[in-house]
Design a protein around this motif. Sequence first.
Motif, short mmCIF file in Angstrom:
data_model
loop_
_atom_site.label_atom_id
_atom_site.label_comp_id
_atom_site.label_asym_id
_atom_site.label_seq_id
_atom_site.Cartn_x
_atom_site.Cartn_y
_atom_site.Cartn_z
N LEU A 1 -0.80 0.22 12.07
CA LEU A 1 -0.45 -0.82 11.10
C LEU A 1 0.00 -2.10 11.80
O LEU A 1 -0.33 -3.20 11.36
CB LEU A 1 0.67 -0.32 10.17
CG LEU A 1 0.29 0.83 9.24
CD1 LEU A 1 1.53 1.30 8.48
CD2 LEU A 1 -0.81 0.43 8.30
N ASN A 2 0.75 -1.95 12.87
CA ASN A 2 1.23 -3.13 13.61
C ASN A 2 0.10 -4.01 14.12
O ASN A 2 0.30 -5.21 14.32
CB ASN A 2 2.12 -2.70 14.78
CG ASN A 2 3.51 -2.35 14.35
OD1 ASN A 2 4.08 -2.99 13.48
ND2 ASN A 2 4.07 -1.31 14.94
N GLU B 1 -2.89 10.69 -1.53
CA GLU B 1 -3.19 9.80 -2.64
C GLU B 1 -2.84 8.37 -2.22
O GLU B 1 -1.88 8.15 -1.51
CB GLU B 1 -2.33 10.17 -3.86
CG GLU B 1 -2.56 11.56 -4.37
CD GLU B 1 -1.54 11.94 -5.43
OE1 GLU B 1 -1.06 11.04 -6.16
OE2 GLU B 1 -1.21 13.11 -5.54
N THR B 2 -3.65 7.41 -2.69
CA THR B 2 -3.34 5.99 -2.45
C THR B 2 -3.14 5.30 -3.78
O THR B 2 -3.58 5.74 -4.80
CB THR B 2 -4.45 5.28 -1.67
OG1 THR B 2 -5.67 5.41 -2.38
CG2 THR B 2 -4.59 5.84 -0.28
N SER C 1 -5.65 -1.34 5.77
CA SER C 1 -4.71 -0.30 6.18
C SER C 1 -5.05 1.04 5.54
O SER C 1 -4.93 2.08 6.17
CB SER C 1 -3.27 -0.70 5.84
OG SER C 1 -2.99 -0.50 4.47
N ASN C 2 -5.46 1.02 4.27
CA ASN C 2 -5.80 2.28 3.60
C ASN C 2 -6.91 3.00 4.34
O ASN C 2 -6.82 4.20 4.59
CB ASN C 2 -6.20 2.02 2.14
CG ASN C 2 -5.00 1.78 1.27
OD1 ASN C 2 -3.90 2.24 1.55
ND2 ASN C 2 -5.20 1.05 0.19
N SER D 1 0.87 -1.16 0.00
CA SER D 1 0.00 0.00 0.00
C SER D 1 0.92 1.22 0.00
O SER D 1 1.80 1.33 0.85
CB SER D 1 -0.89 -0.01 1.24
OG SER D 1 -1.71 1.14 1.24
N ILE D 2 0.70 2.10 -0.97
CA ILE D 2 1.54 3.28 -1.09
C ILE D 2 0.66 4.51 -0.99
O ILE D 2 -0.35 4.62 -1.67
CB ILE D 2 2.30 3.28 -2.43
CG1 ILE D 2 3.15 2.01 -2.53
CG2 ILE D 2 3.16 4.54 -2.57
CD1 ILE D 2 3.77 1.78 -3.90
N ARG D 3 1.05 5.42 -0.12
CA ARG D 3 0.32 6.67 0.06
C ARG D 3 1.28 7.83 -0.14
O ARG D 3 2.42 7.78 0.33
CB ARG D 3 -0.28 6.75 1.47
CG ARG D 3 -1.28 5.67 1.76
CD ARG D 3 -1.55 5.57 3.26
NE ARG D 3 -2.01 4.25 3.60
CZ ARG D 3 -1.22 3.22 3.88
NH1 ARG D 3 0.08 3.37 3.88
NH2 ARG D 3 -1.73 2.05 4.16
#
Length: 87
Positions: A31-32, A86-87, A65-66, A4-6
Amino acid sequence: MYASIRKGNIKAGTDVAEVVSRIKTGALPILNDIPGFKTAYVVHGDDDTFAAISIFADRAAAEQSNALILDWLRQNLGQALAGAPET
């Protein structure tokens, strides 16, 4: 594995290093707690930007997660962001 990239832009005059630090201390613990979370990186980019890359074992965890992190960003860094990440 899924990623997942933001990417986000910081308002002019905001300390990007402080924003990145807040993400590391506030968002990474979220996230953990997601089953399937492997690792995450937060990078201070050029021109008042940041990128966060998270790695997960499965697609469901990446999608979860997003939703969680975008909500956290809006609630905790909304004043510092120049628009929605942005995702």
